[in-house]
Design a protein around this motif. Structure first.
Motif, PDB file in Angstrom:
ATOM      1  N   ALA A  75      15.848  71.013 108.069  1.00 53.30           N
ATOM      2  CA  ALA A  75      14.838  71.875 107.441  1.00 53.30           C
ATOM      3  C   ALA A  75      13.448  71.506 107.944  1.00 53.30           C
ATOM      4  O   ALA A  75      12.631  72.383 108.267  1.00 53.30           O
ATOM      5  N   THR A  76      13.170  70.210 108.023  1.00 52.88           N
ATOM      6  CA  THR A  76      11.859  69.754 108.503  1.00 52.88           C
ATOM      7  C   THR A  76      11.666  70.073 109.978  1.00 52.88           C
ATOM      8  O   THR A  76      10.603  70.568 110.396  1.00 52.88           O
ATOM      9  N   THR A  77      12.691  69.803 110.788  1.00 53.00           N
ATOM     10  CA  THR A  77      12.582  70.007 112.230  1.00 53.00           C
ATOM     11  C   THR A  77      12.407  71.478 112.581  1.00 53.00           C
ATOM     12  O   THR A  77      11.517  71.847 113.357  1.00 53.00           O
ATOM     13  N   LEU A  78      13.246  72.331 112.012  1.00 50.90           N
ATOM     14  CA  LEU A  78      13.163  73.752 112.343  1.00 50.90           C
ATOM     15  C   LEU A  78      11.873  74.379 111.828  1.00 50.90           C
ATOM     16  O   LEU A  78      11.296  75.251 112.489  1.00 50.90           O
ATOM     17  N   LEU A 149      26.005  71.137 105.475  1.00 56.50           N
ATOM     18  CA  LEU A 149      24.657  70.792 105.024  1.00 56.50           C
ATOM     19  C   LEU A 149      23.605  71.214 106.058  1.00 56.50           C
ATOM     20  O   LEU A 149      22.512  71.649 105.692  1.00 56.50           O
ATOM     21  N   CYS A 150      23.930  71.074 107.336  1.00 56.30           N
ATOM     22  CA  CYS A 150      23.006  71.541 108.374  1.00 56.30           C
ATOM     23  C   CYS A 150      22.825  73.051 108.299  1.00 56.30           C
ATOM     24  O   CYS A 150      21.708  73.563 108.435  1.00 56.30           O
ATOM     25  N   LEU A 151      23.911  73.757 108.086  1.00 57.20           N
ATOM     26  CA  LEU A 151      23.845  75.215 107.979  1.00 57.20           C
ATOM     27  C   LEU A 151      22.980  75.638 106.803  1.00 57.20           C
ATOM     28  O   LEU A 151      22.125  76.527 106.916  1.00 57.20           O
ATOM     29  N   LEU A 152      23.162  74.969 105.672  1.00 62.35           N
ATOM     30  CA  LEU A 152      22.364  75.278 104.489  1.00 62.35           C
ATOM     31  C   LEU A 152      20.901  74.887 104.681  1.00 62.35           C
ATOM     32  O   LEU A 152      19.991  75.590 104.227  1.00 62.35           O
ATOM     33  N   GLY A 153      20.668  73.754 105.362  1.00 59.13           N
ATOM     34  CA  GLY A 153      19.293  73.323 105.618  1.00 59.13           C
ATOM     35  C   GLY A 153      18.548  74.292 106.524  1.00 59.13           C
ATOM     36  O   GLY A 153      17.358  74.563 106.324  1.00 59.13           O
ATOM     37  N   ALA A 154      19.253  74.812 107.526  1.00 61.23           N
ATOM     38  CA  ALA A 154      18.628  75.792 108.417  1.00 61.23           C
ATOM     39  C   ALA A 154      18.276  77.069 107.648  1.00 61.23           C
ATOM     40  O   ALA A 154      17.207  77.658 107.850  1.00 61.23           O
ATOM     41  N   ALA A 155      19.181  77.504 106.779  1.00 58.83           N
ATOM     42  CA  ALA A 155      18.902  78.698 105.973  1.00 58.83           C
ATOM     43  C   ALA A 155      17.771  78.443 104.984  1.00 58.83           C
ATOM     44  O   ALA A 155      16.989  79.350 104.677  1.00 58.83           O
ATOM     45  N   PHE A 156      17.655  77.210 104.517  1.00 59.27           N
ATOM     46  CA  PHE A 156      16.641  76.839 103.530  1.00 59.27           C
ATOM     47  C   PHE A 156      15.228  77.019 104.076  1.00 59.27           C
ATOM     48  O   PHE A 156      14.284  77.233 103.304  1.00 59.27           O
ATOM     49  N   THR A 157      15.060  76.947 105.394  1.00 56.73           N
ATOM     50  CA  THR A 157      13.726  77.067 105.986  1.00 56.73           C
ATOM     51  C   THR A 157      13.084  78.425 105.705  1.00 56.73           C
ATOM     52  O   THR A 157      11.870  78.566 105.825  1.00 56.73           O
ATOM     53  N   ALA A 158      13.889  79.405 105.338  1.00 54.89           N
ATOM     54  CA  ALA A 158      13.342  80.742 105.069  1.00 54.89           C
ATOM     55  C   ALA A 158      12.370  80.731 103.903  1.00 54.89           C
ATOM     56  O   ALA A 158      11.471  81.583 103.829  1.00 54.89           O
ATOM     57  N   ILE A 159      12.527  79.766 102.978  1.00 53.85           N
ATOM     58  CA  ILE A 159      11.628  79.731 101.810  1.00 53.85           C
ATOM     59  C   ILE A 159      10.587  78.624 101.934  1.00 53.85           C
ATOM     60  O   ILE A 159       9.783  78.438 101.004  1.00 53.85           O
ATOM     61  N   VAL A 160      10.571  77.910 103.051  1.00 54.84           N
ATOM     62  CA  VAL A 160       9.589  76.843 103.249  1.00 54.84           C
ATOM     63  C   VAL A 160       8.365  77.431 103.930  1.00 54.84           C
ATOM     64  O   VAL A 160       8.454  77.908 105.061  1.00 54.84           O
ATOM     65  N   THR A 163       5.390  73.192 107.365  1.00 61.22           N
ATOM     66  CA  THR A 163       6.104  71.955 107.670  1.00 61.22           C
ATOM     67  C   THR A 163       5.898  70.871 106.628  1.00 61.22           C
ATOM     68  O   THR A 163       6.839  70.172 106.245  1.00 61.22           O
ATOM     69  N   GLU A 164       4.674  70.709 106.151  1.00 59.22           N
ATOM     70  CA  GLU A 164       4.355  69.624 105.226  1.00 59.22           C
ATOM     71  C   GLU A 164       5.156  69.703 103.932  1.00 59.22           C
ATOM     72  O   GLU A 164       5.330  68.686 103.242  1.00 59.22           O
ATOM     73  N   LEU A 165       5.651  70.872 103.579  1.00 57.93           N
ATOM     74  CA  LEU A 165       6.353  71.045 102.308  1.00 57.93           C
ATOM     75  C   LEU A 165       7.871  70.971 102.450  1.00 57.93           C
ATOM     76  O   LEU A 165       8.581  70.977 101.436  1.00 57.93           O
ATOM     77  N   ALA A 166       8.370  70.904 103.670  1.00 50.16           N
ATOM     78  CA  ALA A 166       9.817  70.967 103.879  1.00 50.16           C
ATOM     79  C   ALA A 166      10.549  69.828 103.169  1.00 50.16           C
ATOM     80  O   ALA A 166      11.496  70.045 102.407  1.00 50.16           O
ATOM     81  N   ALA A 170      12.894  69.928  99.682  1.00 45.06           N
ATOM     82  CA  ALA A 170      14.306  69.535  99.777  1.00 45.06           C
ATOM     83  C   ALA A 170      14.653  68.380  98.844  1.00 45.06           C
ATOM     84  O   ALA A 170      15.839  68.093  98.634  1.00 45.06           O
ATOM     85  N   MET A 171      13.646  67.717  98.288  1.00 49.81           N
ATOM     86  CA  MET A 171      13.878  66.539  97.454  1.00 49.81           C
ATOM     87  C   MET A 171      14.757  66.823  96.232  1.00 49.81           C
ATOM     88  O   MET A 171      15.639  66.006  95.908  1.00 49.81           O
ATOM     89  N   PRO A 172      14.582  67.933  95.500  1.00 49.21           N
ATOM     90  CA  PRO A 172      15.459  68.181  94.346  1.00 49.21           C
ATOM     91  C   PRO A 172      16.939  68.225  94.729  1.00 49.21           C
ATOM     92  O   PRO A 172      17.780  67.716  93.986  1.00 49.21           O
ATOM     93  N   PHE A 173      17.247  68.812  95.868  1.00 49.37           N
ATOM     94  CA  PHE A 173      18.642  68.871  96.296  1.00 49.37           C
ATOM     95  C   PHE A 173      19.164  67.471  96.587  1.00 49.37           C
ATOM     96  O   PHE A 173      20.315  67.139  96.284  1.00 49.37           O
ATOM     97  N   PHE A 174      18.326  66.619  97.171  1.00 48.52           N
ATOM     98  CA  PHE A 174      18.698  65.234  97.445  1.00 48.52           C
ATOM     99  C   PHE A 174      19.009  64.495  96.142  1.00 48.52           C
ATOM    100  O   PHE A 174      20.012  63.771  96.042  1.00 48.52           O
ATOM    101  N   LEU A 175      18.178  64.686  95.131  1.00 50.71           N
ATOM    102  CA  LEU A 175      18.388  64.009  93.853  1.00 50.71           C
ATOM    103  C   LEU A 175      19.649  64.519  93.153  1.00 50.71           C
ATOM    104  O   LEU A 175      20.431  63.729  92.605  1.00 50.71           O
TER     105      LEU A 175
END
Length: 257
Positions: A75-78, A149-160, A163-166, A170-175
Motif C-alpha cells: 500500500a505504501t509503495t504503490l 494480503l498483497c492483493l488487498l493492499g494494492a486495492a486499498f490504495t484506492a482510498i489512500v 503517501t504519508e497516510l498509507a 493500514a494500522m487498524p488492519f494490522f492491529l
C-alpha cells in the motif's frame, strides 16, 4: 501478461526493495525482530514447557508481521509510486498493467516467504518449537496468505489520498490482525465470542488455521486437506474481493491529475 515481463518487474522491484532503507526497517527488521523476539521471550519466560503456547505465539505473530510486510508495504509503495507518477510512466514502457502490479506483488510475496522461513528456522533452533509435520502445507499457508494480503493492499490504495497516510491508514488492519491471530495473547477469551468469530474471518485467520494444521502432531494427508479446505475457501473469497476492488477502483494517477 508474459512470464518474462512478470519476472523482469519482480526482479527489478526486488532490487529496489533491498535498497530502500524504509522497507528494510519496517518490513525486514520488524518482521525478524517481532517474529523471532516475542516467541523466544515467551519460551524463555517458562512457556518452553508448554509447546502449544509457543506455537500459538509464533503463528499469531507470523500472521501479524505478514500484514506489515505485504499489505502495509505494498500500500505504501504503490501509493508513493502513484504520487510520483512512476506508475504512469511504467505504463508507457509497453508493460501490461498486470505485469506492473503482478511484479510488485510477486516481489513482496517472495520476500515475505523468505522472511517467514528464516523466522521459523530460527525458532526451531532457539526455542522448544517443533518442526511442522507437514512443511508443504505450512509453506502454502504463508505464500497464499502473502499473496492475498498483497492483493488487498494494492486495492486499498484506492482510498489512500497520499503517501504519508498509507501506513497510518493500514494500522487498524494490522492491529485487528494481531488480535485475531492471537499475537496479543489470550485477550479474545475475555471478549464476547462474536468478536473472535468476526476477527477470524479476516484473511490472517485462515493463514493461522492452515499453518496450525501443518503443525498438528496427529494427522494424515487426507485429514490435512479436509482441515485446510475451509481456510483455503476463505482466502479464495478474500482474493476475489481484492481482485474485484483492484480492477474496479485502482488508480494509476494522483487525485490532482
Amino acid at each position: 501478461m508474459s512470464a518474462r515481463d512478470l519476472a523482469v518487474v519482480t526482479r527489478f522491484n526486488g532490487r529496489l526493495f533491498w535498497r530502500d532503507r524504509t522497507a528494510l526497517t519496517t518490513s525486514v527488521a520488524l518482521f525478524l525482530g517481532l517474529g523471532i523476539g516475542l516467541p523466544l521471550m515467551m519460551d524463555r519466560l517458562g512457556a518452553g514447557g508448554n509447546p502449544r503456547m509457543v506455537l500459538d505465539q509464533h503463528l499469531g505473530i507470523l500472521a501479524t508481521v505478514l500484514v506489515i510486510a505485504t499489505f502495509t508495504q505494498i500500500a505504501t509503495t504503490l501509493t508513493a509510486r502513484r504520487d510520483q507518477l512512476v506508475l504512469k510512466r511504467l505504463r508507457t514502457t509497453g508493460l501490461s498493467d498486470r505485469a506492473i502490479l503482478g511484479g510488485e506483488m510477486g516481489n513482496l510475496v517472495l520476500q515475505s516467504t523468505l522472511l517467514a522461513l528464516v523466522t521459523s528456522v530460527a525458532l526451531y533452533v532457539l526455542t522448544s518449537l517443533a518442526v511442522p509435520r507437514n512443511p508443504a502445507l505450512f509453506l502454502v499457508a504463508v505464500v497464499a496468505g502473502a499473496a492475498v494480503l498483497c492483493l488487498l493492499g494494492a486495492a486499498f490504495t484506492a482510498i489512500v489520498p497520499r503517501t504519508e497516510l498509507a501506513a497510518v491508514m493500514a494500522m487498524p488492519f494490522f492491529l485487528l490482525a494481531g488480535f485475531g491471530g492471537g499475537a496479543m495473547g489470550p485477550i479474545l477469551e475475555i471478549l464476547p465470542g462474536w468478536v473472535g468469530t468476526v476477527l477470524g474471518l479476516l484473511p490472517t485467520g485462515p493463514v493461522v488455521e492452515m499453518a496450525r494444521t501443518a503443525y498438528a502432531a496427529d494427522g494424515t494427508l487426507a485429514g490435512d486437506l479436509r482441515a485446510a479446505a475451509v481456510p483455503a475457501l476463505q482466502l479464495a473469497v478474500w482474493a476475489a474481493i481484492g481482485l474485484f476492488a483492484l480492477t474496479r477502483w485502482f488508480r494509476w494517477e494522483t487525485r490532482k491529475s
